[in-house]
Design a protein around this motif. Structure first.
Motif, short mmCIF file in Angstrom:
data_model
loop_
_atom_site.label_atom_id
_atom_site.label_comp_id
_atom_site.label_asym_id
_atom_site.label_seq_id
_atom_site.Cartn_x
_atom_site.Cartn_y
_atom_site.Cartn_z
N GLY A 226 2.01 -14.66 5.56
CA GLY A 226 2.55 -15.13 6.83
C GLY A 226 1.72 -14.72 8.01
N GLY A 227 0.68 -13.88 7.77
CA GLY A 227 -0.21 -13.50 8.86
C GLY A 227 0.36 -12.47 9.81
N ALA A 228 1.47 -11.77 9.40
CA ALA A 228 2.07 -10.81 10.33
C ALA A 228 1.17 -9.59 10.54
CB ALA A 228 3.42 -10.36 9.79
N LEU A 229 0.31 -9.28 9.60
CA LEU A 229 -0.57 -8.12 9.70
C LEU A 229 -2.01 -8.60 9.65
CD1 LEU A 229 -0.82 -4.97 9.63
CD2 LEU A 229 -0.91 -5.18 7.14
N LYS A 230 -2.76 -8.41 10.73
CA LYS A 230 -4.17 -8.78 10.76
C LYS A 230 -4.92 -7.67 11.48
CE LYS A 230 -3.74 -13.82 10.58
NZ LYS A 230 -4.02 -15.11 11.25
N VAL A 231 -5.43 -6.74 10.69
CA VAL A 231 -6.09 -5.57 11.25
C VAL A 231 -7.36 -5.28 10.46
CG1 VAL A 231 -3.97 -4.52 12.13
CG2 VAL A 231 -4.71 -4.02 9.81
N SER A 232 -8.28 -4.56 11.09
CA SER A 232 -9.51 -4.16 10.41
C SER A 232 -9.44 -2.73 9.90
CB SER A 232 -10.70 -4.31 11.35
OG SER A 232 -10.53 -3.49 12.50
N LYS A 233 -8.37 -2.00 10.26
CA LYS A 233 -8.24 -0.61 9.83
C LYS A 233 -6.77 -0.30 9.65
CE LYS A 233 -10.58 2.42 12.16
NZ LYS A 233 -10.97 3.37 13.25
N LEU A 234 -6.42 0.38 8.56
CA LEU A 234 -5.04 0.79 8.34
C LEU A 234 -5.01 1.98 7.40
CD1 LEU A 234 -4.45 -0.36 5.25
CD2 LEU A 234 -3.98 -2.48 6.45
N THR A 235 -3.85 2.62 7.34
CA THR A 235 -3.66 3.80 6.50
C THR A 235 -2.59 3.53 5.46
OG1 THR A 235 -4.32 5.30 8.28
CG2 THR A 235 -3.06 6.24 6.45
N VAL A 236 -2.86 3.90 4.20
CA VAL A 236 -1.92 3.74 3.11
C VAL A 236 -1.72 5.10 2.46
CG1 VAL A 236 -1.42 2.56 0.94
CG2 VAL A 236 -2.70 1.38 2.72
N ILE A 237 -0.48 5.42 2.11
CA ILE A 237 -0.17 6.72 1.50
C ILE A 237 -0.12 6.58 -0.01
CG2 ILE A 237 1.56 8.56 1.36
CD1 ILE A 237 2.43 7.79 4.18
N THR A 238 -0.77 7.51 -0.71
CA THR A 238 -0.80 7.43 -2.18
C THR A 238 0.59 7.66 -2.76
OG1 THR A 238 -1.36 9.77 -2.40
CG2 THR A 238 -3.18 8.21 -2.29
N GLY A 239 0.86 6.99 -3.89
CA GLY A 239 2.12 7.17 -4.59
C GLY A 239 2.04 8.32 -5.59
N LYS A 240 3.02 8.38 -6.46
CA LYS A 240 3.08 9.48 -7.42
C LYS A 240 1.88 9.48 -8.36
CE LYS A 240 8.13 9.89 -7.53
NZ LYS A 240 9.35 9.81 -8.36
N ASP A 241 1.31 8.29 -8.60
CA ASP A 241 0.14 8.22 -9.48
C ASP A 241 -1.16 8.45 -8.72
OD1 ASP A 241 0.02 5.91 -8.00
OD2 ASP A 241 -0.21 4.55 -9.69
N GLY A 242 -1.04 8.83 -7.44
CA GLY A 242 -2.23 9.12 -6.64
C GLY A 242 -2.95 7.90 -6.12
N THR A 243 -2.39 6.72 -6.36
CA THR A 243 -3.08 5.48 -6.01
C THR A 243 -2.62 4.93 -4.67
OG1 THR A 243 -3.37 4.90 -8.34
CG2 THR A 243 -3.55 3.11 -6.76
N ALA A 244 -3.58 4.42 -3.93
CA ALA A 244 -3.30 3.69 -2.68
C ALA A 244 -4.07 2.38 -2.73
CB ALA A 244 -3.71 4.51 -1.46
N SER A 245 -3.38 1.29 -2.46
CA SER A 245 -4.01 -0.03 -2.48
C SER A 245 -3.87 -0.68 -1.11
CB SER A 245 -3.35 -0.94 -3.53
OG SER A 245 -3.49 -0.39 -4.83
#
Length: 561
Positions: A390-409
């Motif tokens: 839907g195009g609600a998020l259009k950014v060149s930089k963002l932060t993602v928090i890793t889950g229990k498996d240590g993964t961030a996508s």
């Protein structure tokens, strides 16, 4: 299932100003059947269902009763740079804010008469789950752990037997409210949406839940710019004057200004709200259930917890914090981040990259580390951006928090019109940890097929204009090829691509004959409509050759007689 209403028991205590004055509102017991919006934005309206007047949409689950600060985000003494700074309570986590705005935009297209403001969804999301527990969601907007209300077994709350065989709430005996907008499973079965395009209607996904809540609030062709309709919609979510007042106070607060904060850093409300609540509070007085057409009596002013009401629960300690007496638990130390995503990323201009950027944070022993803030950044000369459906998020930089498996996508990357190479870089703010980089390439749109849309013969009299337009459609692997560059030129023969000096022509702005064109592009549907073609005084059969980026060609006959 249609709208559900009823009483709701209050949990927790207010910690700021007294509640706003009670507002008379009519019963909202006439909500119609659901309106479903698919990932492409189209609507389907299922058959209408009869509403019930004994249960709230959330099944009488608890909610946060904390009110906004007395100093509003746009008030005196606060920063006017609200997009970047402001009071902590005014900050809404990035993905959560994007979900609310996307829902507003979708409903503005599909139900324009509703006039749903995203701030209303933000107010309900604040009261229901503290903005998904301060924005603890992954890159797709799904909560890192389920948000569940208490078991609805009739002890202090509504008694709702299981309706989903535990699919959403994990309970095959009774239902529980689920997700950041706190839908009970039977209500979700009617109003659930797939707003992030992952093929699932997930009440724990903030994009799905926000759109579902917006459609529920807009039920019955309500115009939420009308105060009476606004109050009815909120009361339809929870039939309590106290709830109405609490939501309205946050609604007005957010309308005065908000700003985006990184996921996982939102301020959690004080008090034991719905998030995985398992205790049963002592019942508090609730307003009587008004009949349709009569205003409810003024709701009680929020007060201190009554005896027997559980004290506000403490926030879950972060790694490294002391969890009561004893030695603080040391936080795992990130030693490196590993590439768990695709290799080189490629996409055609204007399309979404098929590969995803993903990393895993691990410690010295190679074990995954959760709750690590990973920054993903698009680096280089490009107009590509991280995006959401839907195009609600259009950014060149963002932060993602890793889950229990240590993964961030990271979210998918949308290629712009600019071709070339760039880099997607993942970093953590830990000394000595090297970044992970992905090479990305945007190529020009291509077509492997080109055909006329109409088979009408193209003829003109000498000196006249060809009456029928020339329209063609470009395809790539059978699908419409948008944004493909096309050249058009009159040619001498099929074996001789030399441009003749007589015969049919296009015309430039000054009316001069032009027999070759460049910089033509197909539209979003892969279609190209050529400019008008004119015949000179030469009669006969002539050829027009079209060629696309990617090598697709088409030769069209033009007859002047």
């Amino acid at each position: 299932m249609a709208a559900l209403f009823g009483r709701r028991l209050r949990r927790g205590a207010t910690t700021t100003a007294a509640a706003v004055a009670a507002i008379a509102a009519l019963s909202a017991s006439q909500a119609p059947g659901a309106v479903t919006v698919n990932a492409g934005g189209s609507q389907d309206t299922p058959e209408e269902t009869s509403p019930r007047a004994d249960t709230a949409v959330t099944g009488n689950s608890p909610y946060y009763t904390e009110l906004p600060p007395l100093i509003t985000p746009g008030g005196p003494g606060t920063s006017i740079e609200l997009p970047a700074t402001g009071p902590a309570e005014a900050g809404i986590p990035a993905s959560v804010l994007a979900a609310y705005k996307q829902a507003e935009q979708t409903i503005a297209r599909t139900k324009p008469g509703c006039n749903l403001p995203w701030q209303l969804l933000a107010a309900i999301g604040k009261v229901e789950s503290g903005q998904a527990r301060g924005g603890r969601v992954d890159a797709n907007g799904t909560t890192l752990s389920p948000i569940l209300g208490p078991v609805l077994n009739g002890v202090g709350f509504a008694n709702i037997s299981d309706t989903d065989n535990g699919e959403y709430d994990g309970d095959s005996t009774h239902d529980r409210a689920v997700g950041p907008m706190q839908f009970i499973p039977s209500t979700w079965a009617t109003w659930g949406q797939d707003a992030n395009g992952d093929g699932r209607k997930d009440p724990n996904n903030i994009f799905d839940a926000a759109l579902a809540a917006g459609l529920y609030l807009c039920a019955g062709d309500r115009d939420l710019s009308v105060e009476d309709n606004l109050h009815k919609s909120i009361l339809g979510y929870n039939h309590s004057t106290e709830y109405l007042n609490t939501v309205l106070s946050w609604f007005q607060y957010y309308k005065k200004g908000t700003h985006e904060v990184p996921n996982g850093t939102g301020v959690l409300p004080v008090g034991s709200g719905p998030a995985n609540s398992g205790s049963t509070p002592s019942p508090s007085p609730v307003p009587s259930n008004p009949t349709p057409g009569n205003a409810p009596s003024p709701g009680p002013t929020p007060s201190k917890p009554t005896p027997g009401t559980p004290a506000p629960s403490k926030p879950t300690p972060a790694p490294g914090d002391s969890d009561g007496p004893g030695t603080p638990v040391p936080a795992p130390v990130v030693k490196r981040i590993e590439n768990t995503g695709a290799g080189e990323l490629t996409a055609v201009a204007g399309s979404v990259f098929t590969g995803r950027t993903s990393v895993r944070a691990v410690d010295a022993a190679g074990k995954p580390v959760a709750d690590v803030r990973v920054q993903f950044e698009i680096v280089g000369d490009t107009d590509a951006r991280f995006t959401a459906v839907g195009g609600a998020l259009k950014v060149s930089k963002l932060t993602v928090i890793t889950g229990k498996d240590g993964t961030a996508s990271a979210p998918p990357v949308q290629a712009g019109r600019q071709t070339g190479k760039f880099t997607v870089r993942a970093t953590v703010a830990v000394s000595g940890v090297a970044p992970v980089e992905y090479a990305a390439t945007v190529t020009a749109p291509r077509a492997d097929g080109l055909a006329r849309i109409s088979d009408q013969e193209l003829t003109a009299a000498p000196g006249a204009e060809f009456a029928a337009p020339v329209e063609v459609k470009a395809t790539y692997k059978g699908a419409a090829a948008s944004g493909v560059a096309v050249t058009a030129a009159m040619i001498t023969s099929a074996d001789d691509a030399t441009t003749p000096v007589t015969g049919p022509c296009f015309k430039d702005a000054a009316g001069n004959p032009v027999r070759s064109l460049t910089d033509l592009r197909t539209d979003a549907d892969g279609v190209l409509r050529l400019p008008k073609i004119y015949a000179d005084d030469t009669t006969g059969t002539f050829l027009l050759r079209l060629e696309t980026e990617g090598g697709a060609t088409l030769i069209i006959e033009l007859k002047v007689a």
